[in-house]
Each structure stands twice: as C-alpha cells, then as structure tokens.
Write a protein that holds these residues in place. Structure first.
Motif, PDB file in Angstrom:
ATOM      1  N   ARG A 230       3.286  85.158 -18.285  1.00 19.14           N
ATOM      2  CA  ARG A 230       3.697  84.320 -19.408  1.00 19.14           C
ATOM      3  C   ARG A 230       3.513  85.025 -20.749  1.00 19.14           C
ATOM      4  NH1 ARG A 230       0.079  79.430 -20.394  1.00 19.14           N
ATOM      5  NH2 ARG A 230      -0.887  80.819 -21.880  1.00 19.14           N
ATOM      6  N   LEU A 234       6.437  85.682 -23.459  1.00 14.64           N
ATOM      7  CA  LEU A 234       6.447  85.066 -24.791  1.00 14.64           C
ATOM      8  C   LEU A 234       6.117  86.065 -25.893  1.00 14.64           C
ATOM      9  CD1 LEU A 234       4.609  81.699 -24.066  1.00 14.64           C
ATOM     10  CD2 LEU A 234       7.060  82.085 -24.335  1.00 14.64           C
ATOM     11  N   LYS A 236       3.018  87.972 -28.310  1.00 15.81           N
ATOM     12  CA  LYS A 236       1.877  87.498 -29.108  1.00 15.81           C
ATOM     13  C   LYS A 236       2.298  86.388 -30.076  1.00 15.81           C
ATOM     14  CE  LYS A 236      -2.421  88.273 -29.970  1.00 15.81           C
ATOM     15  NZ  LYS A 236      -3.356  88.176 -28.862  1.00 15.81           N
ATOM     16  N   PHE A 237       1.583  85.314 -30.084  1.00 19.72           N
ATOM     17  CA  PHE A 237       1.726  84.219 -31.058  1.00 19.72           C
ATOM     18  C   PHE A 237       2.974  83.359 -30.856  1.00 19.72           C
ATOM     19  CE2 PHE A 237      -0.497  87.474 -33.867  1.00 19.72           C
ATOM     20  CZ  PHE A 237      -1.751  86.938 -33.681  1.00 19.72           C
ATOM     21  N   ASN A 238       3.826  83.693 -29.894  1.00 23.84           N
ATOM     22  CA  ASN A 238       5.084  82.957 -29.793  1.00 23.84           C
ATOM     23  C   ASN A 238       4.977  81.749 -28.875  1.00 23.84           C
ATOM     24  OD1 ASN A 238       6.276  84.907 -31.400  1.00 23.84           O
ATOM     25  ND2 ASN A 238       6.820  86.168 -29.622  1.00 23.84           N
ATOM     26  N   GLY A 239       5.811  80.763 -29.136  1.00 23.87           N
ATOM     27  CA  GLY A 239       5.961  79.620 -28.262  1.00 23.87           C
ATOM     28  C   GLY A 239       7.192  79.770 -27.394  1.00 23.87           C
ATOM     29  N   TRP A 240       7.495  78.700 -26.648  1.00 29.54           N
ATOM     30  CA  TRP A 240       8.682  78.715 -25.801  1.00 29.54           C
ATOM     31  C   TRP A 240       9.964  78.794 -26.635  1.00 29.54           C
ATOM     32  CZ3 TRP A 240       7.524  79.752 -21.016  1.00 29.54           C
ATOM     33  CH2 TRP A 240       6.293  79.331 -20.506  1.00 29.54           C
ATOM     34  N   ASP A 241       9.837  78.537 -27.939  1.00 23.53           N
ATOM     35  CA  ASP A 241      11.026  78.572 -28.787  1.00 23.53           C
ATOM     36  C   ASP A 241      11.340  79.974 -29.293  1.00 23.53           C
ATOM     37  OD1 ASP A 241       8.942  78.920 -30.528  1.00 23.53           O
ATOM     38  OD2 ASP A 241       9.557  77.346 -31.932  1.00 23.53           O
ATOM     39  N   SER A 242      10.539  80.957 -28.929  1.00 23.64           N
ATOM     40  CA  SER A 242      10.799  82.304 -29.459  1.00 23.64           C
ATOM     41  C   SER A 242      10.222  83.387 -28.564  1.00 23.64           C
ATOM     42  CB  SER A 242      10.201  82.420 -30.866  1.00 23.64           C
ATOM     43  OG  SER A 242       8.836  81.996 -30.855  1.00 23.64           O
ATOM     44  N   TRP A 259      -4.373  85.046 -15.091  1.00 26.16           N
ATOM     45  CA  TRP A 259      -3.839  84.450 -16.315  1.00 26.16           C
ATOM     46  C   TRP A 259      -2.807  83.368 -15.986  1.00 26.16           C
ATOM     47  CZ3 TRP A 259      -6.929  85.345 -20.267  1.00 26.16           C
ATOM     48  CH2 TRP A 259      -7.733  86.497 -20.235  1.00 26.16           C
ATOM     49  N   SER A 260      -1.609  83.424 -16.571  1.00 24.50           N
ATOM     50  CA  SER A 260      -0.661  82.314 -16.405  1.00 24.50           C
ATOM     51  C   SER A 260       0.655  82.807 -15.825  1.00 24.50           C
ATOM     52  CB  SER A 260      -0.398  81.645 -17.763  1.00 24.50           C
ATOM     53  OG  SER A 260      -1.587  81.073 -18.249  1.00 24.50           O
TER      54      SER A 260
END
Lengths: 842, 842
Positions: A230, A234, A236-242, A259-260
């Motif tokens: 994951r 994604l 560093k620092f990003n969400g699913w939107d970026s 981890w994930s």
C-alpha cells in the motif's frame, strides 16, 4: 430536494450526483459472500461474517470518508515528447486520471450516474471522451464479487487508457485488523501470478497457520504491472485520491511482506475511435481442506505456496465478458422471480415501488445481515440478534421459506434450556455471544412470532417436530414445539408484582434498563444489573405475551396432535396458556393503563414508567402499538384512546417519536434511554421500527386514514423529496429519524439494517393492502384510505398464484374464481391449482 | 542515511524533514495526562488510560496516515481586489495556506525542523516570509497540553495571518469510538464560549449521563470564528489536507449535535514587518464532583450547561505567554534534575547520549505507559502488564523511587491469592483484565525482581511490610513480603516431570503456547488451553527461579526479622527456597542443557523445544540470557559455550534473533511462535528486549568486548546512520527488528513501548559501566572494552552523589574519598553526606 430518481421498470434507484448527503449504499450478495457498495464504490466484502471473515479493509469514520476498499483509476496515456516509437510502453506518460466512480480521484466528471439495483450497482461516467460503465455484482452461488468495466472511446482518435484497480486486504478479523498493529504489521503475505492472459494476486495472511481460506483479486487480461504494498502504491503522505503510481503512470511491481497488503493490477487498453472493450476484475474467496492447502504438500520447497487450483476454477467461471453477462442476467432473473411473489398496482407509484421492489429487497438484506454490517453497524460487534432475526423473518418468509426455516432452527438452537436466549450469535460459528449474554425477556416470545408466520406462510408443520439444540449443545436437541413451549412458559413464570412480565435486562427497547443503575462511565447498560430488585415489569412484553401466547395456543390447537401430543395434553396446555394470557391482559388493562394511554413499565422501585404523573417520558410508543396489535382495549375504546394520544402527543411530520417529552437528565433507574441527547435515538428519536405497529394498530381499530398516514411518514419513497433533510437513502428505511425535540428533526441515521423493513412489509402487505396468510386460507381485508378505489394484487402462496382485484363499491363481497365466499378468507386452493382469481368489493 | 541529528546540549533529537521513513514520535506528559506527538504533529491525548479516557481521536492505519488529532493551518489573508477598507475583515481573502508542522496541508515549506525533547516537541517552519515556532508540552502537574505558537513576519510589509487550530474529539472510550457508530453518531455534544479575549470550546459528550469529566480546547486571544462540526469544517469529500473553511478563508461557526465534533477556533493576527506574536492553545481535561457538574444545579434552565469554573481556573494558569514560558522552564528543569541521577562521560558520544538522555527518557515513558499507547499499540487493548511493568521499573526506580514504590503496590494488588497473577490491568481502574486472565507462569517471579531492585535502590524495607490486596479485593490485604513468598512458592509448587517449572499459558515469550493446540483461526493463543497435559515446562522460568528465588532468599535474610519473622522462621524459609533453587539449577543443567546451549522448554508431549535434534527452532535466545544471568553453568564453561553458540548461530549485524532457524510451518504444539512469517516477531525476529540479557551474560562470563558489541547492535544511536533500513526512531529502542531470515533484515517495528528500555539501562549502567546498587553499598565493576580507558560516572544514590572515575591501568584498586577499599563495593555513605569521590583503576 432529490439527488436521484427511481427507475421502477429496471428496479433501480438512479443517483445523479456523487455528492449525496451521506454515502448511499447497496448490498451485493445473497448467500455467503457479501459486499457493501456506495454510490462512489466505497464499502467492503466479507464471507458469512463481517467480523471474523472480513476480506477487504474499510475505515469507518475515515477522513476522507468512504475510500480505499475498492478503487478504480483510469489514466489517459500519451507518448512522451519526441518518443521514437509511440507503441513503446516505456515512452508513455500520464496526461489525465479520473475515477469512473468519482471517488477516490475526485476528478470532476463530464457525466456521472450510479444505479443501485437488486444485488448489483452500475456506475456510468464519461471523461476525456472515454465512456465507462462499471457493473458490480456477486453472482448467484458464488463467493466472489465481479467488477466488469467497459470503456468506449468516443474521440475521433486512438486513446491509450491504463486501468488500475485496487483493493486493500483486511487481515481477516476486522477487530484485530483495526487494533492489534503490533502483530498485524508483521503478518501480511501475498502471492502474485502474472500470466500472459491474466493476473491473479493472492492474499494469504495467516494461511500458513490456522486459516483454511485465502482471497484473490484478478483481472482477465494481461497486466503491465501491479502493486501489493500500500505505501508503495500511495507514496509518502498521499491518500487514495493521489496515489504515487497513478501520478507516475506506472506500477511498481511491489511485493508485500507485512505492513498493509493490497492488490492493484494495472491493465493497458488501446482503443480506436468508437471502439469498446471490457475487463473483468474479480474478488474471490477460497476455502480449502487442511490437506489441500499447499501446492505440493510432499515437496518441502512447495510448502508455503498455496494451492491455487480452486482459485483457477473460480476465475475460469467468469473469465470472459460473455460468462459474466450470463451470470448477471441470472441474477436479475432471480430477483425478478423473488419479487414476483408479491406485486401490487394501487395507482400510487410510491406505494407500488416500495411494496413491489424496495421494501422486499430490504427485507432480504436484513434477513441476511441482521444488524451486523452497514455504514453504521461496523460489523465488529453485533452478529445475528435473536430478537432481530425472528422479526426480520416476518418480512422475508414469503420470499424463500426454505431459508427462513433453516434460520428458525439456527435461532432456536441458541435458546437456553430455561426458555430464555442468547441475545446474539455469530453467523459463522452460530454460537451465542457470551459478551452480551442473555436476560432480554422479550427474546423468547419473538420465536413464537416467527414460527407462527412460517406456519401461516407454508403450512409446513414438520418444522415443529424438527429437533433443535439448546445453547448449541450436542445431545440437547428437542423438537421446535418444545422450544416454543419453553419460550411461552418463560414469560408465564417470570411475572412481577402487578402480574406483568418481568423485563430482565431490557425488552425490545434495549435502552430501557430498569435493573442496571449504572454510574460508571462506559459500563454496558445492556449487560450490567447493579440493582435487580426482581420486580421491574414491562407492559410491552405483556402486549407481546397476549399476542404471541395466543399464537402459540393456536399452533397447539392446530398442530399439537400432529406433533405427538394427545388431545387432552393439547387442551390442558392451551387452557393454561390462555388463562395466563387472560391474566396478563387484565393486568395490562389495570396496572398497564395510565388513563389515556398504555404505560411502558414499572421500574425496580415499583414506580410507573410512561405515565402522565411524570414530567418527562410520559408516553412511549411501544406499548400503544403492541397492546393494540394484541387486541387489548380494542373493544372498550381504550385502544382508540391510546392511538389518539399517540397521534396528538408525539407524532410529527417525520413520524411518531419513541417517547415524549424526551429526558433532559440522566435517570439512573431508567438506564441508557435517558443517556442520549434529547430527540435522538431512544431518547425521543423516531424509531421507524415501531411506527408500523401504530399503523397496524390503527388498521385494527379501523382508522384507515391514519394507518396509511403513519405508513407514509417514515416511508422512503414519500420522503425522497426531502432528501437534503432526511440525508439517508431514499429507497430504504433507516432505524432512527431525529425526533421533534432534536436539533435536526427529520435527519435519518442507521439506514438499512433495521426491523423496520420487515414490520413495514407486514404492515403494508397484511394490514393496509390486507393480504394475510392464515392456517386455512388467505385473508383479504384491506385498510386503505378512501382515495384508493382499485387495488390489483398478485400473491404467490403455497404454490398457487392469487390474483386479487379490490374495488371500492361501498358494499363488501368476496368471490373466488367467480364464486362468492363468506367472510374475508380465500380458502387454500386445491393442490396443483396454478392460479386463483379473487374479487373483493369493499 | 540520517533524517536528523542529536543535539545533546539541548537533549533533543532534531528531525530535518517531515518525510521520515515512519512517523517519529515523542511523548508529552509525565503523570496522568499524556499525548503522543509525531514529527508532523500527529498523535492523540488521553487521561490516565488510553482506552477509557481517550480525549482526541486518532486513526491508526489512517489513509493518509497520521492526521487529524492536532492540526494547525496558517492562512495568509489579503484584501479582496477593490476592497474599500483593507482593515475590513469581511473584505479579506485567503491567498496562501500552510501547516507549520507540514501535515496536514503538505504545502512545501521554505524551512522545517522538529525537535523532540524531554517531554516537549518544537516545530520550526517558515513560509511566505512568516516564521513559526510551535512548542507542544504538558506542564508539570497539569491535565492539559499546551501548544504555544509564535509567528514572526520577516517580510518588509504588514501581513495578516489567520491561525486555525483543530482537534477532533474522541468520544472517550477509544474502542466504542471506533466501532459503535450506530450509537456514537447521535451522542456528540459541545458548548462554545466565545469571549472578547479568548474562546473555549467544550467537549461534553456523555457528560449528561455518567461521566464526571469533560475536555476543552481554548485559545487565549479573540477569535474571528470557530467550527465544531467536522463535516462542516472539512466539506464534502475533503481530508485534513484540504478543509473547506481553509479554502474559503472563513470559519462557519458550526455547532455540533452528534456526528463528529471537533474544536477549531480561528484567530486573526496582524503583523508589522519584523513583528512577532504568540498564541496559546490549550487542550484541557476537567473532572468535577457529581454535585458540581452543572452551572447551577438548582436552576432547571441551567441543568445541562456544564460548570466551567474549573476549566476557567485551568485556562487562567496558562493564559499568557509569560506563564507558559515559566511552565516550560519548569518542565525542562524537572527533566534536567531527573536525568542528573545518572550521568556519564566515556569518550563515546553515542554511548553518553543514550545513557545520559534517551535511554533514561524511554524508561520513564515505558514506566508510565507500559504497552498501552504507541504508534503500534493502539491503546485499545493492553493496559499495564504485570510482567511488563515489573521489568519497566528496573530501569526507572533510580529516577523517582516513590513512584516505583506506588507502582509495586498497584501491581502486587492484582496478584491472585495462589501467587499467580492477572496478566494485565487497566491503569484507570487498576482491576485485572478478565479478557486475558492469568496463567502466565513467569509473571509472579518478576515481582521479586522489581522489589529487589527497589530495595537495593532505596533500602526502604518498609515496603515489605506495606499491605497490598490480592485480586484487588478489600479485606485481602497482606504485607508485600507475603506476596513475594506466594510468588516464589507458586513456582516451587508448579514443577513438571523434569523438575523444571511449568510454563502455563506462556512465559516471557507470549507466543510460546505449549498447551494451546489451536486449530481455530483467530482463537487467542494466549487464553486458550485446548490440551493442557500439565507437563509443559520452561527452562526460561527455571533460570528466572534460580535468579529471583535467590534474590527472595537474600531479601528474607536481610529484612525478614524486621518484618516480624523470627530468626528460625527466616532460616527455615531461606533453606526451603535455596533447596528448591538448587533443585531447579540441577534440573536446568540436566534436562535443560542441550549439549551446546540451554534448551527452551518441554512441550505438552514431553518433547524438548530448542534442541539440535529439531530441524527448526533449534536454539532460542531467552534461556541463554536468563540462565547465565542466574549464574547457571558459569563455573563449568557451559555458560560460555551457550553464549558462543548464541553468537555463532543467530546473531547478525542487527542483533541476536529470538530463535533459529525460523519455523516454516505452523506447529500446533508450539502455538503463535510458529504463526508468523519467518524472521518476523517471535518467529526469528530480533527481540531487542532480550539482547541485553545476552550482553549482561557476556559481562558475567567476562567477555567484555562481546558484551559491548551486543549492546551497540540494537542501540539506536549506533544504528542512526542506517535509519533508511531501521526506519523507526533513532533515539529510542523498538521491540523488534526484522531478523536475518526475514525479507527485510534490520527493519524495526513497535518502537517505544518495550522492556528493552529498562533492560538495556540495567545492562549499560549496572554491567557495562558497572555501577550497581546493593543492600550494602554501590558495587563498581565495569565491563567495557579495552578502548574505553577512562570513565567518569556520577550517580545519585540514597541522597548522596557518587562521583566515580575509572581509569584503565591494568591493576585493580578502589578508593573512596581517597581511602583504599577492598573488593568492588563502595560502602553506603554516612547519613547526610552530599558527595563521595570514588576512584577505580582496572
């Protein structure tokens, strides 16, 4: 204000904007594999049990909300400037990305539409000249969710579109997954199978040890890459939107160790102008026998590599668009046939669509899921409720009686030997939930209600002779009839000083905790009894006992001898029960009557609850509904008076509150009910569940206008135009609407998983439309307002189609296949009769 | 690769980038109010108990990660084009926004620095010519977190900066808050007090009912607005990185009823060129007596309005920058004095900073928090561990012996009457945790270890006569010495067929579950005993018993008569215990010895665990460390052989693994240990906790080079340069580092809350540097490698400062205040002696 519209012909609700007030969801799956899916494709999947077999991860209360479990990214790719070969994958760069479900990328779409249908959801979008249609469903008899996506290039030039789909794995136990990070972050394991014609990504966390199940996510086309880490996906620092890999335009081919873990295959599609193509993504769940877990158990090098054969078989069932389309048509056909069992034409579209489609659909969902997994029930705590599931069955039994039968036996098996019951059980293990325990004194009587309904629906009295365990203990099996006897006897032997049934920890209202007396924050109101004086009584259970005690007596009279009792024994038992019913009825009319309405209870100090003598909580809804449904006070005007008080004192545009006035202070002798802010939940919220009781009660006393008015106040199709206030889905019921004393009257909460579905269907089908199965025939006795002059109802019952036409003429007459019949009961058709024509004038 | 550096003079670690491999955190608070705070200001606050009194909400496993509990937004405001009056607030528009802690806004900053210090963190940033410094700390003896922010305008023109701070409230119980949404979403309540000179926002969810506590968030300047509704603050679809109110440049003054309450005051600051100004934000926790909950309990109109007097008093203590600065200086002084109790100069900066600063600091944190709340421990499950807290105390007792004393009594009070113990207890209630129960057979002996350490540190034998309950039951009080007796007797009476102690559910290694035999997924390995044959034994507990049984005997000899025993009774008890110790030592050398190392255990079938006869799990670390620490095999070379095997067979650059080779399959007879992927956690990870045992053991056998090498392998200051591999904070220990057989050797996990802190401090202070308190004096016996030629150590002990200089001369001699002393013990100084000069040559 509306955010969509009903498409009745397709049995769909069409949501026209991603920006609904709250996520508006649907359920996929009918049997073991279930998915929640919102109008932006949020949600999660599980197998049988949302707590113990959570397949994908969902963040309740996530910020941003409703993201991550099921994400689709479309990326328009173009050759980099000066690329030598425009067909060279390495020379492509991303120029635009969007989600065909709006979230998570949030790119404003040129068009958007979400259609929630019967067990499926369809998302249509267009952006950059690329039309997309994503169809999500769980095929019949299949432990998998299919996501078929079709892309069409409406541009006049070729387009290259990368399709990246992503699911995040839950590490199976939803509670541990959300709390035990010191362990979780070290356990995740995957396998990746990137073939020439397909890619399958396997989630095998804990498969090494005690799990005999794994999951996979696949796509039926070759991939240009994948990710399973994951944080790599994604960045560093990003969400699913970026996600970083979307911004970069390439997958990282990451392999998860701890981890994930996620599964994010990436497919590249080249579309000529006007060309369409489809991909099939699948989320599958696989169980294997212990000795078939490994690719080759005899080769030490292959212990640890999972046996993929069953996954390959499942994958192959849906590896072409054609196979998927066949399965989708089967699902639609299945639902058409299920709903067909009760169809009506009344001249009121709202009424028709609720009865014919959405109310029945919600009954199936509540039957399947009880109160376990919705966007408000986190699937971590409550499993199947004893009380809940018996009631859910009332609205479902006509759809698939065989499943209702199995459920009744499951529920009965969690009953305790003294007739009381585990309050909840886990659907996977079917064991009672020891965290909650028992002691909810209404529980046992609901078993009578569901069995009575099953017998009326099917006539199948063999269920009464079917053995069921007590407390899930082997060797404790007794015929179901014995379970009913203990249920009824439990109430008979647990009565208090006024002759009313003892309430125990609580009755239907889980928050009226009369023996709790809790002063410790966080202490469970449901499981603690700090001051059980042994005298707290429930007028509500009294009403239940009068109603369901009598149903038990009727079951005995009808089927007792067929169950091996001799006639004398039947008569003795019936007499005993009817004597107790009469006593409790008298006690209700005496100590249970407050003067203008039924009281609610007597507390542990012997003080009345729900009385005009109090300053708050003077009147409660539950006893008004249940006592009148039981016939109490119907003949002497008290029922009418109770219902008049109900309408006058705590009914508003959005329904009837649960009590009034709401409590402004915590009352230790009442428990959780007084803990909520005024107007919310059990402290004066509108509980949709018991509004139909008031509707039925009004029908019983003949106030048909008010019966129907009560029905419409909480009915989603009738409140659709106020969606900006109501906020929850306009196609299903919610548990609670903020009451007139709240800050936001009319605001709905806890949609989908509520007994409202079943009780409203009982109300509208059996009382308002008036088609009620009995042991002997189909009672037809509508209670609709005068403006309904013609009703056309079709009802499948015990193998025969009853085609019922009701016409308002002012004169009551009933004829069956052209022959006049006395009374209001259409006799059971002759065996083998396909169809019966019923004509009723009223 | 490093992401920061140590600033030893300030006792700070300076993080130079927000993009650390993982969030690198610090702890604020020393007593009851605690906050976790990361290098981007993530984290959360709680009062005493991270589960039951969670004040702010944190999303473990959030995407994006580490946001929401504590957010700061700075917005540069400018007059709108053509505004008539540039001083008109309504005519301002936002032109740039950033977070002074980088997250959540993620605006790239012109400069960034995070300094984690002793109980505080400082964030410095600059953007748009505005310098910011945010200081976060919990003042001494104060249930509040202070966030002082100072802004300086370095531009040559005036700037208007809006400061919006936001905390999200947790609805008190962290478990319910994350799961019971059908209730939670209706319970949230706030009050807002917007005064001319300050704004306080109160969180009073459930205050109406059983809670006697509320929280508030305040700012000491007038606000231009506020928000308390999360969804209003963020707006549709947005995360903490893009709140709608920040984009709009104005607060919505929203008032929360249910859903998700927050507190987000907004302050407008006008700064002339070069001007600085400071704001004080405070997150406070208030408890009130039941009869003082309401503003006026006698005025019905005011019941429901909380009594704000205590909040006002707390607010007033820190309502100016000057008051805050005084409190901050007090905190720094407090820590300087605490750490001063043990200070060293060795010529090795890494060693010095760990001993003088960070190791001691971590010991305080683990003493306070046990294993409850870190970025890996979610604070939802584990409270204080019986085993954990006794061990944590070994590294803390020299700092504040009075608190250690209280803790010992708390722990002892959860012991069960038979000498066994609840494995965990909740810090708020101090009651044993029934979900986990007891049966971990090492637990009781750790109580001896902590009491022995306390007695050596303080000489305060009154603790042995202090009554402590059993199982927290009133009336069960017995003197602490009796608790020790039952601890030791429990082991004596629970021995197996080889004469070794029975293991019970598990010993120190929670994952070695020899009676569990679990085949059900998700079943707790710790609490289930499916096949307790009554014979599974632990060689590790054997070592413990030899070590701590002897300590108990020494306590008896020294203090037994002072505790009211007569001399004969003391001698009889000591003889009994020493006889058992000898038996267990013999059993260890017999059945516990494998030929080249100590075995680990015997399983429920009587088979050896940790033996060369096995294909995997041939050698375990725990018995090598514990048995040698107990002196077993020291005189016959077996200790040396065990340690040589340890170094050779499973030690790598990152430390010694817990076992080798890691298990490749699940072994039902061993339990959880074999459930993990190879090289992770108990299946072959490097458990930092027991590496110091190996270091001590090497010191005991005189291999000083290896003793120190073991120390440095896991020591954060020595691995700082590999931070990109190690990933966790380079200033504190983590529980586990991925082992040599893992996919990512050297990757740390579960930092901060680990017994490693205490045991390493015992190792480095008492064995490597060699300053060890005894009943009679301070033993000075360093075991440092030859390259350390001079050591300067200052140690406060029982009111006297011991100033110790060690010089390597090749000849051993000890003198105290200039006088030569035989042996290696510096006798206890005369009462009132302030300072003692100790000179040791070696």
């Amino acid at each position: 204000m509306q955010y969509g519209h009903f498409d009745d012909a397709r049995r769909e609700y069409v949501i026209e904007t991603p920006a609904t007030p709250l996520p508006w969801i649907n359920y996929l799956g009918n049997e073991d594999f279930f998915s929640l899916i919102s109008n932006t494709a949020g949600g999660y999947s599980f197998y049988k049990d949302a707590k113990l077999r959570r397949i994908t991860r969902y963040r309740y209360n996530g910020v941003p909300a409703d993201e991550g479990a099921r994400s689709f990214y479309l990326t328009l790719m173009e050759p980099t400037d000066g690329a030598a070969d425009p067909m060279d994958d390495a020379a492509l760069k991303p120029v635009a990305s969007w989600s065909p479900t709006f979230l998570p990328l949030k790119t404003p779409l040129d068009s958007y539409e979400c259609r929630h249908g019967m067990g499926y959801s369809i998302f249509r979008a267009s952006y950059a000249g690329i039309d997309s249609e994503l169809t999500a469903f769980v095929p019949l008899h299949t432990p998998a969710e299919i996501n078929k996506i079709t892309l069409t290039n409406t541009n006049d030039a070729e387009r290259i579109v990368d399709v990246t789909a992503c699911v995040e794995w839950c590490l199976w136990n939803a509670v541990d997954d959300a709390s035990n990070f010191q362990r979780n972050l070290s356990t995740g394991e995957v396998e990746i199978e990137q073939n020439d014609d397909a890619t399958l990504i396997y989630h095998k966390t804990e498969f090494k040890e005690r799990r005999n199940h794994y999951a996979f996510y696949s796509v039926n086309e070759p991939t240009v890459g994948y990710d399973t880490v994951r944080d790599e996906f994604l960045g560093k620092f990003n969400g699913w939107d970026s996600p970083q890999v979307i911004a970069e335009g390439r997958a990282h081919d990451s392999v998860a160790y701890g981890w994930s873990p996620i599964a994010a295959p990436r497919v590249r599609v080249r579309l000529m102008p006007g060309q369409s193509t489809s991909l099939v993504f699948m989320l599958g769940y696989i169980e294997v026998a212990d000795d078939e877990k490994w690719e080759d158990p005899n080769d030490p090098a292959k212990v640890g590599i999972i046996n993929k054969k069953p996954a390959h078989e499942l994958f192959a069932r849906f590896d072409t668009v054609e196979k998927v389309d066949v399965a989708f048509d089967e699902l639609k056909g299945y639902w058409a046939s299920l709903l067909d069992g009760f169809q009506v034409r009344t001249g009121d579209d709202k009424l028709d669509r609720m009865v014919n489609i959405w109310n029945q659909y919600q009954c199936m969902v509540t039957f399947n899921l009880s109160r376990s997994a919705s966007y408000y029930e986190s699937g971590m705590g409550r499993g199947m409720g004893f009380r809940d599931s018996n009631q859910d069955l009332l609205g479902f039994v006509h759809m698939i009686p065989e499943r209702a039968r199995d459920r009744i036996i499951d529920i009965a098996s969690t009953q305790l030997p003294d007739g009381s019951a585990w309050h909840q059980y886990q659907p996977l293990t079917k064991q009672g939930n020891a965290d909650i325990g028992g002691g909810f004194n209404d529980d046992p009587l609901w078993l009578v209600a569901s069995v009575f309904a099953y017998l009326n629906e099917t006539g199948d009295d063999s269920i009464l002779r079917t053995p069921a365990q007590f407390d899930n203990k082997e060797g404790s099996e007794q015929p179901l009839l014995e379970h009913l006897r203990r249920s009824v006897r439990f109430t008979m032997s647990h009565r208090g000083p006024h002759g009313l049934p003892l309430i125990g920890r609580a009755d239907w209202n889980d928050c009226l905790n009369l023996n709790c007396f809790s002063s410790t924050p966080g202490e469970s109101f449901q499981t603690v009894e700090n001051n059980d004086t042994g005298i707290a009584e429930s007028v509500f259970i009294a009403g239940m006992f009068v109603l369901y005690g009598e149903q038990y007596a009727q079951i005995l009279e009808r089927f007792g001898e067929a169950c091996g009792m001799d006639g004398d024994a039947v008569r003795a038992e019936v007499a005993d029960v009817r004597k107790a019913v009469a006593e409790v009825r008298d006690a209700t009319l005496d100590a249970g009557w407050d003067g203008a309405w039924f009281r609610r209870a007597y507390d542990a100090n012997g003080n009345a609850v729900g009385t005009a003598e109090d300053s708050e909580g003077r009147i409660y809804i539950e006893p008004q509904g249940m006592c009148v449904m039981a016939g109490i006070g119907v003949d002497d005007g008290r029922a009418a008076q109770a219902l008049a008080s109900t309408k006058e004192l705590f009914t508003c545009r959005w329904g009837t509150a649960i009590l009034a006035p709401a409590y402004s202070t915590y009352r230790i002798e009442l428990g959780e009910i007084s803990s909520y802010p005024r107007g919310y939940k059990e402290n004066g919220g509108i509980f949709c569940h018991n509004n139909p009781w008031i509707s039925i009660a009004n029908a019983i006393i003949g106030d048909d206008d008010e019966a129907f008015a009560v029905y419409t106040r909480t009915c989603p199709a009738y409140t659709e135009e106020f969606s900006q206030i109501h906020r929850t889905e306009p196609y299903v019921y919610c548990q609670m609407v903020a009451g007139p004393e709240s800050h936001a009257p009319g605001e709905g909460k806890n949609s989908w998983l509520t007994g409202t579905a079943a009780w409203t269907f009982v109300d509208v089908s059996q009382y308002l439309l008036g088609v009620r199965p009995t042991f002997d025939g189909l009672r037809i006795d509508p209670h609709m307002p005068a403006e309904f002059t013609e009703l056309h109802i079709e009802r499948s019952w015990r193998g025969t189609r009853y085609i019922i036409d009701v016409t308002r003429t002012g004169e009551r007459s009933l004829s069956v296949d052209g022959k006049k019949v006395d009374g209001d009961i259409v006799p059971l058709a002759a065996a083998g009769a396909k169809e019966v024509q019923v004509t009723l004038t009223i």
